[in-house]
Write a protein that holds these residues in place. Sequence first.
Motif, short mmCIF file in Angstrom:
data_model
loop_
_atom_site.label_atom_id
_atom_site.label_comp_id
_atom_site.label_asym_id
_atom_site.label_seq_id
_atom_site.Cartn_x
_atom_site.Cartn_y
_atom_site.Cartn_z
N LYS B 121 3.65 1.31 7.01
CA LYS B 121 3.09 2.10 5.89
C LYS B 121 3.11 1.29 4.60
N LYS B 122 4.20 0.57 4.40
CA LYS B 122 4.30 -0.26 3.19
C LYS B 122 3.22 -1.32 3.17
N ASP B 125 0.02 0.18 2.18
CA ASP B 125 0.01 0.44 0.73
C ASP B 125 -0.27 -0.84 -0.05
N ARG B 126 0.34 -1.92 0.39
CA ARG B 126 0.15 -3.20 -0.31
C ARG B 126 -1.31 -3.66 -0.19
N THR B 128 -3.93 -1.75 0.37
CA THR B 128 -4.74 -0.85 -0.45
C THR B 128 -4.70 -1.26 -1.91
N SER B 129 -3.51 -1.61 -2.36
CA SER B 129 -3.35 -2.04 -3.75
C SER B 129 -4.15 -3.31 -4.03
N VAL B 131 -6.82 -4.35 -2.43
CA VAL B 131 -8.24 -3.99 -2.39
C VAL B 131 -8.65 -3.39 -3.73
N MET B 132 -7.81 -2.53 -4.25
CA MET B 132 -8.11 -1.88 -5.53
C MET B 132 -8.21 -2.90 -6.66
#
Lengths: 225, 225
Positions: B121-122, B125-126, B128-129, B131-132
């Motif tokens: 999950k981490k 999240d990383r 996704t961050s 990509v953002m």
Amino acid sequence: MTTIVEQPFTDTLLFQELSDNERDRLVSIAKVRKLGPRQYLFHQHSPADSLYTIGDGALMVERSSSRGQRQILAFIFAGNFVGFTHNDFFEYSVKSLNDVNAMEYPRLEFLALCDEIPQLKKNIDRITSNVMLRLFDQLFALGQKKSHERVCFLLQQLADRQAGNALSFELIMTRQDIADYLGLTLETVSRAFSRLQKDEIIKVSMAHQLEILAPDKLKELAFSS
Amino acid sequence: MTTIVEQPFTDTLLFQELSDNERDRLVSIAKVRKLGPRQYLFHQHSPADSLYTIGDGALMVERSSSRGQRQILAFIFAGNFVGFTHNDFFEYSVKSLNDVNAMEYPRLEFLALCDEIPQLKKNIDRITSNVMLRLFDQLFALGQKKSHERVCFLLQQLADRQAGNALSFELIMTRQDIADYLGLTLETVSRAFSRLQKDEIIKVSMAHQLEILAPDKLKELAFSS
DNA sequence: CGATGCTTTGAATCTCGTCAAGATGTGTGG
DNA sequence: CCACACATCTTGACGAGATTCAAAGCATCG
């Protein structure tokens, strides 16, 4: 303070489906943060020590280059959540458009709560996902649409997000802000407004009061689907 | 199959810091997916039933409107992860640029693993961050930069992400692909290449072999920081 | 009421898009 | 291996749309 929870705003609801107890734990680490118009909630490159929810007011997320160019990445409104990042420093500034009531959460304590409250983490994930989808839309708009279509795109977003689907609302940002959001100049934005008004799609009073006369045409131009 | 894990690619490493056992669990739900050039991994609006890691090859994430306009949201390369969404349907298509080796993970099983393996999950999240953050950069480029600066921006990204900081690499995408990524036309992209070549910042051979002659000037133009 | 800041409009300029032709590169079959 | 056909890319000429520069119009606020 709990008015944040009660507000009927669309997305990015950090408190959604939390128990009263869990909400209280969030509230217990928060402190109130008030801003006048055109003040910074935080600056690009400053330490990312806090996260925020917006209780009242509107702000813009902006990124500036040293050449003085500015891109507005998003407008945010009551009920929204901002400041979440994996970095130690913010990649953008957040600046108020009007009077703002926000809640500030210390980052470390907030992250600890995320680990303890699975639903809170889920809410963050959902918000992140929504933000990403909106970035896709904005990217499409900047890459593919003409100036007046971009303006329609923004107006449609504002009608949905700021005004809760109302056909009449206040444009709280300046022409320059709009231009920097859409990748245009303020003159081009102004001309787009004039053109849309001449075509009887919108009506603008006193430069900042907006009325949507032809919602279908607006959507058509906004999404050129 | 485990070559995915071993590859020394920069970011979005889904497998990072997972134990062998955890990796095996991921591998056990995966199946191989191979693509020739210009094939779709999945289509916009199709059910989001799977997620993917790219073992080999390059692809592009694209969003099309019914008017035939296309915006490329990202290029993705070996080691990257794609297809994660909170929706039931994909908001974009992913199309290969060359021969691709991917691993496909059934979404529900993958999400179950996310709940069981916190580090997984981490990693999500990383990713996704990251990509953002890249979307922010792209938004800034489309909103604020001139055509030749946008081309530099892409070339810098490719040098970093596709080529691992090399000064010489292959441009696997067409001029049209580049144009749709940068919000330009193919002719404008072509002219930008010619101009950058005349200014001795890059050298293009056979239209698709690229060499960076002046890395500093390229960065300067790419980031106009 | 005048000063200030923001917005609108106009005119000139420039960048980029469009249309069209020609060049280059790629792939195929003889 | 060459020749031809098809794709893609480059370049030029032109036009449309956006930016820039400048001036004038409106609100707001002391």
